[in-house]
Motif scaffolding. Structure first.
Motif, PDB file in Angstrom:
ATOM      1  N   ALA A 286       0.828  -1.204   0.000  1.00 50.31           N
ATOM      2  CA  ALA A 286       0.000   0.000   0.000  1.00 50.31           C
ATOM      3  C   ALA A 286       0.862   1.254   0.000  1.00 50.31           C
ATOM      4  CB  ALA A 286      -0.926  -0.021   1.209  1.00 50.31           C
ATOM      5  N   ALA A 287       1.957   1.226   0.804  1.00 54.59           N
ATOM      6  CA  ALA A 287       2.853   2.382   0.838  1.00 54.59           C
ATOM      7  C   ALA A 287       3.522   2.595  -0.522  1.00 54.59           C
ATOM      8  CB  ALA A 287       3.905   2.190   1.929  1.00 54.59           C
ATOM      9  N   LYS A 288       3.941   1.507  -1.166  1.00 53.04           N
ATOM     10  CA  LYS A 288       4.573   1.595  -2.477  1.00 53.04           C
ATOM     11  C   LYS A 288       3.603   2.146  -3.517  1.00 53.04           C
ATOM     12  CE  LYS A 288       6.963  -1.217  -5.910  1.00 53.04           C
ATOM     13  NZ  LYS A 288       7.408  -2.591  -6.261  1.00 53.04           N
ATOM     14  N   LYS A 289       2.326   1.694  -3.431  1.00 53.06           N
ATOM     15  CA  LYS A 289       1.318   2.151  -4.374  1.00 53.06           C
ATOM     16  C   LYS A 289       1.053   3.647  -4.206  1.00 53.06           C
ATOM     17  CE  LYS A 289      -3.364   1.131  -5.925  1.00 53.06           C
ATOM     18  NZ  LYS A 289      -4.578   0.309  -5.682  1.00 53.06           N
ATOM     19  N   ALA A 290       1.010   4.102  -2.924  1.00 56.65           N
ATOM     20  CA  ALA A 290       0.783   5.524  -2.675  1.00 56.65           C
ATOM     21  C   ALA A 290       1.925   6.364  -3.247  1.00 56.65           C
ATOM     22  CB  ALA A 290       0.629   5.772  -1.176  1.00 56.65           C
ATOM     23  N   ALA A 291       3.175   5.879  -3.074  1.00 57.59           N
ATOM     24  CA  ALA A 291       4.322   6.602  -3.620  1.00 57.59           C
ATOM     25  C   ALA A 291       4.272   6.655  -5.146  1.00 57.59           C
ATOM     26  CB  ALA A 291       5.611   5.947  -3.151  1.00 57.59           C
ATOM     27  N   GLN A 292       3.865   5.548  -5.780  1.00 55.42           N
ATOM     28  CA  GLN A 292       3.774   5.519  -7.235  1.00 55.42           C
ATOM     29  C   GLN A 292       2.707   6.486  -7.746  1.00 55.42           C
ATOM     30  OE1 GLN A 292       3.110   1.462  -8.260  1.00 55.42           O
ATOM     31  NE2 GLN A 292       5.266   0.864  -8.018  1.00 55.42           N
ATOM     32  N   GLU A 293       1.567   6.546  -7.044  1.00 51.94           N
ATOM     33  CA  GLU A 293       0.511   7.461  -7.469  1.00 51.94           C
ATOM     34  C   GLU A 293       0.955   8.914  -7.341  1.00 51.94           C
ATOM     35  OE1 GLU A 293      -2.876   6.485  -5.171  1.00 51.94           O
ATOM     36  OE2 GLU A 293      -3.378   4.667  -6.327  1.00 51.94           O
ATOM     37  N   ALA A 294       1.701   9.217  -6.255  1.00 52.02           N
ATOM     38  CA  ALA A 294       2.194  10.582  -6.091  1.00 52.02           C
ATOM     39  C   ALA A 294       3.160  10.953  -7.218  1.00 52.02           C
ATOM     40  CB  ALA A 294       2.874  10.723  -4.732  1.00 52.02           C
ATOM     41  N   ALA A 295       4.059   9.999  -7.549  1.00 52.95           N
ATOM     42  CA  ALA A 295       5.001  10.261  -8.641  1.00 52.95           C
ATOM     43  C   ALA A 295       4.282  10.376  -9.981  1.00 52.95           C
ATOM     44  CB  ALA A 295       6.048   9.149  -8.689  1.00 52.95           C
ATOM     45  N   LYS A 296       3.215   9.593 -10.161  1.00 54.40           N
ATOM     46  CA  LYS A 296       2.470   9.627 -11.423  1.00 54.40           C
ATOM     47  C   LYS A 296       1.757  10.964 -11.596  1.00 54.40           C
ATOM     48  CE  LYS A 296      -0.850   6.901 -14.040  1.00 54.40           C
ATOM     49  NZ  LYS A 296      -1.755   5.732 -14.016  1.00 54.40           N
ATOM     50  N   ASP A 297       1.189  11.515 -10.482  1.00 53.90           N
ATOM     51  CA  ASP A 297       0.525  12.814 -10.554  1.00 53.90           C
ATOM     52  C   ASP A 297       1.511  13.920 -10.924  1.00 53.90           C
ATOM     53  OD1 ASP A 297      -1.825  11.614  -9.910  1.00 53.90           O
ATOM     54  OD2 ASP A 297      -1.662  11.997  -7.757  1.00 53.90           O
ATOM     55  N   THR A 298       2.780  13.776 -10.439  1.00 56.43           N
ATOM     56  CA  THR A 298       3.799  14.787 -10.740  1.00 56.43           C
ATOM     57  C   THR A 298       4.202  14.758 -12.214  1.00 56.43           C
ATOM     58  OG1 THR A 298       4.625  14.546  -8.482  1.00 56.43           O
ATOM     59  CG2 THR A 298       6.056  15.664 -10.068  1.00 56.43           C
ATOM     60  N   GLU A 299       4.271  13.548 -12.800  1.00 55.51           N
ATOM     61  CA  GLU A 299       4.745  13.401 -14.175  1.00 55.51           C
ATOM     62  C   GLU A 299       3.620  13.486 -15.200  1.00 55.51           C
ATOM     63  OE1 GLU A 299       6.666   9.673 -14.241  1.00 55.51           O
ATOM     64  OE2 GLU A 299       8.315  10.275 -12.941  1.00 55.51           O
ATOM     65  N   LYS A 300       2.397  13.662 -14.763  1.00 51.47           N
ATOM     66  CA  LYS A 300       1.268  13.602 -15.683  1.00 51.47           C
ATOM     67  C   LYS A 300       1.279  14.690 -16.750  1.00 51.47           C
ATOM     68  CE  LYS A 300      -3.739  13.108 -15.721  1.00 51.47           C
ATOM     69  NZ  LYS A 300      -4.956  13.045 -14.902  1.00 51.47           N
ATOM     70  N   PRO A 301       1.571  15.964 -16.433  1.00 49.54           N
ATOM     71  CA  PRO A 301       1.558  16.983 -17.509  1.00 49.54           C
ATOM     72  C   PRO A 301       2.501  16.682 -18.656  1.00 49.54           C
ATOM     73  CG  PRO A 301       1.585  17.998 -15.342  1.00 49.54           C
ATOM     74  CD  PRO A 301       1.785  16.543 -15.120  1.00 49.54           C
ATOM     75  N   ALA A 302       3.716  16.184 -18.346  1.00 45.62           N
ATOM     76  CA  ALA A 302       4.675  15.855 -19.405  1.00 45.62           C
ATOM     77  C   ALA A 302       4.139  14.734 -20.284  1.00 45.62           C
ATOM     78  CB  ALA A 302       6.012  15.463 -18.789  1.00 45.62           C
ATOM     79  N   GLU A 303       3.458  13.764 -19.684  1.00 44.66           N
ATOM     80  CA  GLU A 303       2.916  12.650 -20.466  1.00 44.66           C
ATOM     81  C   GLU A 303       1.808  13.133 -21.388  1.00 44.66           C
ATOM     82  OE1 GLU A 303       1.658   9.753 -17.725  1.00 44.66           O
ATOM     83  OE2 GLU A 303       3.684   9.166 -17.097  1.00 44.66           O
ATOM     84  N   VAL A 304       0.985  14.068 -20.886  1.00 46.53           N
ATOM     85  CA  VAL A 304      -0.105  14.581 -21.721  1.00 46.53           C
ATOM     86  C   VAL A 304       0.453  15.317 -22.932  1.00 46.53           C
ATOM     87  CG1 VAL A 304      -2.032  16.199 -21.782  1.00 46.53           C
ATOM     88  CG2 VAL A 304      -1.708  14.706 -19.799  1.00 46.53           C
ATOM     89  N   GLN A 305       1.509  16.139 -22.716  1.00 47.74           N
ATOM     90  CA  GLN A 305       2.120  16.848 -23.832  1.00 47.74           C
ATOM     91  C   GLN A 305       2.698  15.884 -24.861  1.00 47.74           C
ATOM     92  OE1 GLN A 305       4.958  19.552 -22.178  1.00 47.74           O
ATOM     93  NE2 GLN A 305       3.427  20.798 -21.080  1.00 47.74           N
ATOM     94  N   GLN A 306       3.362  14.866 -24.372  1.00 50.33           N
ATOM     95  CA  GLN A 306       3.970  13.887 -25.290  1.00 50.33           C
ATOM     96  C   GLN A 306       2.898  13.160 -26.100  1.00 50.33           C
ATOM     97  OE1 GLN A 306       6.377  11.018 -23.338  1.00 50.33           O
ATOM     98  NE2 GLN A 306       7.073  10.057 -25.219  1.00 50.33           N
ATOM     99  N   LYS A 307       1.765  12.821 -25.457  1.00 48.20           N
ATOM    100  CA  LYS A 307       0.692  12.118 -26.158  1.00 48.20           C
ATOM    101  C   LYS A 307       0.098  12.992 -27.256  1.00 48.20           C
ATOM    102  CE  LYS A 307      -3.597   9.609 -25.336  1.00 48.20           C
ATOM    103  NZ  LYS A 307      -4.570   9.172 -24.317  1.00 48.20           N
ATOM    104  N   GLU A 308      -0.113  14.313 -26.943  1.00 45.62           N
ATOM    105  CA  GLU A 308      -0.668  15.206 -27.948  1.00 45.62           C
ATOM    106  C   GLU A 308       0.279  15.367 -29.130  1.00 45.62           C
ATOM    107  OE1 GLU A 308      -3.218  18.046 -24.859  1.00 45.62           O
ATOM    108  OE2 GLU A 308      -1.426  18.795 -25.867  1.00 45.62           O
ATOM    109  N   ALA A 309       1.601  15.474 -28.833  1.00 43.15           N
ATOM    110  CA  ALA A 309       2.577  15.589 -29.925  1.00 43.15           C
ATOM    111  C   ALA A 309       2.586  14.340 -30.786  1.00 43.15           C
ATOM    112  CB  ALA A 309       3.968  15.856 -29.348  1.00 43.15           C
TER     113      ALA A 309
END
Length: 398
Positions: A286-309
Motif C-alpha cells: 500500500a505504501a509503495k502504491k501511494a508513492a507511485q501514485e504521487a510520482a504519477k501525478d507529478t509526471e502527468k503533464p509531461a505525459e499529456v504533452q507527449q501524447k498530444e505531440a
C-alpha cells in the motif's frame, strides 16, 4: 518366414511338404514328451509355448504355400501378357516409321508457308508501330485524369483525419472509464487474495484424518492389535499431503492420531506467522502504491504533452503516406491484454522432515504466494497500455 523354417532349400519342389513334415514331427515329439514324462509346471508351460509356436508356424506355412502358388500363376500370366505386348509394340513401331516419313514431307510444306508469312509479318509490324503511337497518347490522357483523382483523394483524407481526431477524443473518454473499471477489478482481486487464509487445506485435511482414524479405531476395537488397517486411495492422499505415515495395524492408530494432532498444531502456528507476514507485505504494498501514485501525478503533464505531440505527428504521417499509396494505410496488429492470474501452489507431498525444514518450506510457500500476487498486479498494469493500443487500432481500422 523362410528363416524360421527348418528346411532351407527353396528350389526343392517338395520344399513345403518337407517343412510341414519336420514341423509336425517336432510337435509330435513334444506332445509325446508331455504325455510320458513328469514335468514341472515351468517345464510344462515352456513345452506348451513351443508347441503353440510350432503350430503357428504350420499355419503360416500353409498360408505361405497358397501365396506362393498364386505368385507362380501370376508370373505365368504376366509372361504371356508381356509377350503379346511386345508383339503389339513391334507393329506400332512399324506404323510410326511410316508416319515419320509423312511428317517430314509435311515439314517441307510448312517451311514454304513460313516464308510467305514472314512477308505478311512486315506489314503487321508497321501496323503495330501505329498502334503504339496511339497508346502513348492515351497514357498521357490517363495521367491527367489520375492527377485530378489524387487531388480529390487529398481532400477526402483531410476529412478522414478530422473524423479520426474525433474518434480519438471519444476513445480517450472510454479509455478513462475502462481504466477506472480495471482499477476497481484489481482492488477487488487484491481484497480476495488478502482474505485467503494460508494452510487452510492442510488444517482441513488434519481434521478429516483425525476423524477418519477415530472411526477406524472404533470399528476395529473388537479386533486384535496386529489387525491390518484397511485404507482407501483417498486416505493415502490425505496422509501424503500432511506428511504423516498411515497406520499399518490397529496398534499404530493411537500414535498416528497423536502425530496428526502435532501436525495440526504446527500448521496453526505456521498459519499465524504467514498471516502476520502477509499483513506486513500488504502494508508495504500500500505504501509503495501511494508513492507511485504521487510520482504519477507529478509526471502527468509531461505525459499529456507527449501524447498530444504523438497524435499530431501520427495524423501528419497518415496524410503524407496516403499521397504515395493508392490504398488507405493499414493499422498494425497490437497484442491483446494478457490476463495473468496468480496460481496457488500445491501442498507439499514430501515425507516428514525436521521442524526447521517445515518452517523453511512454509515460509517459502508464503513468499511464493506474495510474489505471485505482486507479479499478477504488475503484469496487469503492463498489459493496460497494450490493451489501449489494441482498442485504438480497432477504432482506426473501423
Amino acid at each position: 518366414m523362410r528363416d524360421a523354417l527348418p528346411y532351407k532349400n527353396v528350389k526343392d519342389e517338395e520344399y513345403f511338404a518337407k517343412n510341414r513334415q519336420q514341423l509336425e514331427s517336432q510337435v509330435a515329439k513334444l506332445e509325446t514328451r508331455m504325455e510320458q514324462e513328469a514335468l514341472s509346471p515351468p517345464e510344462e508351460r515352456k513345452l506348451l509355448s513351443e508347441v503353440s509356436s510350432l503350430r503357428a508356424q504350420l499355419n503360416k506355412l500353409d498360408a505361405f504355400e497358397v501365396e506362393q502358388k498364386q505368385l507362380d500363376e501370376e508370373y505365368a500370366r504376366s509372361a504371356t501378357v508381356i509377350k503379346e505386348q511386345r508383339k503389339e509394340t513391334d507393329q506400332l513401331l512399324d506404323a510410326l516409321q511410316v508416319e515419320r516419313v509423312e511428317l517430314r514431307n509435311r515439314l517441307k510444306e510448312l517451311h514454304a508457308a513460313l516464308d510467305k508469312s514472314r512477308e505478311a509479318g512486315a506489314v503487321l509490324v508497321k501496323e503495330r508501330n501505329q498502334l503504339r503511337k496511339e497508346m502513348q497518347e492515351l497514357n498521357q490522357q490517363w495521367k491527367k485524369e489520375m492527377d485530378a483523382l489524387k487531388e480529390k483523394k487529398k481532400e477526402r483524407q483531410k476529412v478522414m483525419a478530422e473524423q479520426r481526431a474525433a474518434r480519438k477524443a471519444e476513445y480517450a473518454a472510454r479509455d478513462k472509464e475502462r481504466k477506472e473499471r480495471e482499477q476497481k477489478r484489481r482492488e477487488q482481486k487484491e481484497k480476495e487474495n488478502d482474505l485467503r487464509v494460508p494452510f487452510e487445506e492442510e488444517l482441513s485435511i488434519c481434521k478429516r484424518v483425525a476423524s477418519y482414524l477415530k472411526k477406524m479405531d472404533a470399528s476395529l476395537s473388537s479386533r486384535k492389535p496386529d489387525t491390518a488397517c484397511p485404507h482407501g486411495m483417498e486416505a493415502f492422499v490425505w496422509f501424503e499431503k500432511i506428511s504423516v505415515a498411515p497406520p499399518i495395524t490397529r496398534a499404530d492408530i493411537a500414535a498416528t492420531i497423536e502425530q496428526v494432532q502435532q501436525k495440526k498444531a504446527r500448521y496453526l502456528d505456521l498459519q499465524k506467522k504467514a498471516i502476520e507476514k502477509k499483513q506486513q507485505q500488504a502494508e508495504e504494498k500500500a505504501a509503495k502504491k501511494a508513492a507511485q501514485e504521487a510520482a504519477k501525478d507529478t509526471e502527468k503533464p509531461a505525459e499529456v504533452q507527449q501524447k498530444e505531440a504523438t497524435e499530431a505527428s501520427s495524423a501528419t504521417d497518415d496524410a503524407d503516406a496516403a499521397e504515395v499509396k493508392e490504398e488507405d494505410p493499414e493499422t498494425e496488429d497490437v497484442p491483446a491484454q494478457v490476463d495473468v492470474a496468480a496460481a496457488e501452489p500445491e501442498a507439499s507431498s514430501e515425507p516428514e522432515a525436521a521442524v526447521t525444514t517445515e518452517d523453511q518450506e512454509a515460509e517459502a510457500k508464503v513468499e511464493d504466494e506474495a510474489e505471485e500476487e505482486s507479479a499478477a498486479g504488475e503484469a496487469t498494469e503492463e498489459a493496460e497500455p497494450k490493451e489501449a493500443q489494441a482498442d485504438e487500432a480497432e477504432e482506426v481500422e473501423a
